[in-house]
Design an enzyme around this catalytic site. Structure first.
Site, mmCIF file in Angstrom:
data_model
loop_
_atom_site.group_PDB
_atom_site.id
_atom_site.type_symbol
_atom_site.label_atom_id
_atom_site.label_comp_id
_atom_site.label_asym_id
_atom_site.label_seq_id
_atom_site.Cartn_x
_atom_site.Cartn_y
_atom_site.Cartn_z
ATOM 1 C CB SER A 135 -0.946 -0.062 1.204
ATOM 2 O OG SER A 135 -1.993 0.837 1.050
ATOM 3 C CG ASP A 304 -6.565 -4.121 -2.994
ATOM 4 O OD1 ASP A 304 -7.392 -3.202 -2.814
ATOM 5 O OD2 ASP A 304 -5.379 -4.036 -2.632
ATOM 6 C CG HIS A 334 -5.793 -2.411 0.453
ATOM 7 N ND1 HIS A 334 -4.863 -2.409 -0.561
ATOM 8 C CD2 HIS A 334 -5.320 -1.536 1.390
ATOM 9 C CE1 HIS A 334 -3.889 -1.565 -0.272
ATOM 10 N NE2 HIS A 334 -4.134 -1.028 0.912
HETATM 11 N N1 HSE Z 1 -5.025 -1.238 7.223
HETATM 12 C C1 HSE Z 1 -3.864 -0.628 6.645
HETATM 13 C C2 HSE Z 1 -4.146 -0.443 5.215
HETATM 14 C C3 HSE Z 1 -3.615 0.762 4.523
HETATM 15 O O1 HSE Z 1 -3.223 0.421 3.268
HETATM 16 C C4 HSE Z 1 -3.486 0.612 7.408
HETATM 17 O O2 HSE Z 1 -4.286 1.072 8.203
HETATM 18 O O3 HSE Z 1 -2.373 1.085 7.264
#
Ligand code: HSE
Ligand code: ACO
Length: 356
Positions: A135, A304, A334
């Site tokens: 991410s 995702d 995701h």
């Molecule tokens: N759950 C993760 C996903 C972010 O991509 C976060 O809070 O960083």
């Protein structure tokens, strides 16, 4: 670790930047075993259990005997510039001694990577054996390869494309607006008073729905009522009880609010919105096609609905050579890059971390 002053990409300036970081394992004599792990939007530097026994967010990937074996590799995790886990951010004191608050400048992923390069210098690491992230962490890892190809021997980008898309920007905007419209936000200068917790909680709810998938929510919660509540009842809508999924979202919001600063949330969200590997570098192919010095490992989560696998495929196609997209298979969405990263063990071991 103090890393000096930073002239920022968008024009701002930070006179003194400190980066919060954690390490695991031991750097070898020629500093060839260093691995950098980049956290996602609300992640911390606590990738794995270590000196403290507290669970890490990638315990399945990092630790003694794990895919990234901390008995062989020296693992480093740094908090993004602007974050709230040890790095200089909006809650830190500005030169006048008051918190930066609304005065904290716009920081990009590229700015943070430049600061992280100074941390690498201070730790005696010229070239990373590998830089990995998912991410926003994936955006940071990719930016490392594009900004410092000679310092990034291997780069793993999970659940992230080459640039933030229109839809990702749109979801981010709604989250940022929720925080800014909280009456406690006070333009960003709320330190010393009540924090904009309601706004941050709404931002997390919007984000969290996108971090999971529709089938997962349906399977886990369906239309069930939260225990001892009556979602179909109460004469006015506000008097009704909650569905279990609503209680779940409330809980996720409370959990984030208890550990995260709203200004940092905005700052990092805007940094992720700025993610565009091609900015100032020409086309995508011009930006990435020449990165022959770095080996890439690209992975996507099949369910995702925020960072679609197609975006990972487009990224892989722009990289030199033939780069495969590895798939994490989970109905979860995701967040699969956190919950199911163990699925990459064999492929990552073979590609980046062969056992002796
Ligand atoms: N759950 C993760 C996903 C972010 O991509 C976060 O809070 O960083
Ligand atoms: C210091 C730090 O904490 S740094 C933060 C590190 N974390 C990160 O970097 C990523 C941020 N974390 C996350 O995004 C998520 O926590 C993940 C993806 C890692 C975990 O996801 P999962 O393991 O699938 O957990 P999930 O999202 O389903 O949530 C489970 C929680 O919801 C709660 N829950 C489930 N159903 C309900 C309900 N109906 N009502 C209220 N709460 C509920 C559970 O009790 C559980 O609580 P817990 O977290 O206190 O154990």
């Amino acid at each position: 670790m103090p890393v000096g002053a930073l002239q920022l990409e968008a024009g701002g300036y930070l006179p003194e930047v400190v980066l919060g970081y954690e390490t695991w394992g031991t750097l070898n004599a020629d500093a060839s075993n260093a691995v950098l792990i980049e956290h996602a939007l609300t992640g911390s530097t606590h990738v794995a259990r270590g000196a403290s026994d507290e669970d890490g967010w990638w315990d399945d990937l990092v630790g003694p005997g794990a895919t990234i074996d901390t008995e062989r590799y020296f693992v480093v995790a740094a908090n993004m510039v602007g974050g709230c886990y040890g790095s200089t951010g909006p809650a830190s004191p500005a030169p006048d001694g008051s918190p930066w608050g609304s005065r904290f400048p716009f920081v990009t992923i590229r700015d943070s990577v430049r600061a992280e390069a100074r941390l690498a210098d201070a730790l005696g690491i010229r070239r990373w054996h590998a830089v990995l992230g998912g991410s926003m962490g994936g955006a940071r890892a990719l930016e490392w390869a594009a900004t410092f190809p000679e310092r990034t021997a291997r780069c793993a980008v999970m659940a992230c494309g080459a640039a933030s898309t229109a839809e990702q920007i749109a979801f981010a905007q709604a989250q940022v607006a929720a925080i800014r419209l909280d009456p406690h936000f006070a333009g960003g200068d709320y330190y010393g008073g009540p924090a904009p917790e309601a706004g941050l909680g709404i931002a997390r709810r919007i984000a969290h729905i996108n971090y999971r998938s529709e089938p997962e929510l349906e399977y886990r919660f369906g239309r069930s009522a939260q225990a001892e509540e009556q979602p179909f009842g109460g004469i006015t809508p506000s008097a009704r009880g909650r569905y279990a999924v609503e209680s779940y979202l409330d809980y996720q919001a409370e959990k984030l609010v208890s550990r995260f600063d709203a200004n940092s949330y905005i700052l990092l969200t805007e940094a992720l919105v700025s993610h565009d590997i091609s900015r100032g570098r020409g086309s995508l192919e011009q930006s990435l096609g020449g990165l022959e010095e770095t080996e890439f490992f690209i992975a996507a989560v099949d369910s995702d609905r925020l960072y679609f696998p197609e975006q990972s495929r487009q990224l892989a196609e722009a990289l030199p050579g033939s780069v495969k997209v590895h798939t994490i298979e989970t109905p979860l969405g995701h967040d699969g890059f956190l919950t199911d990263v163990h699925q990459l063990h064999d492929d990552l071991t073979q590609a980046f971390f062969p056992h002796a």
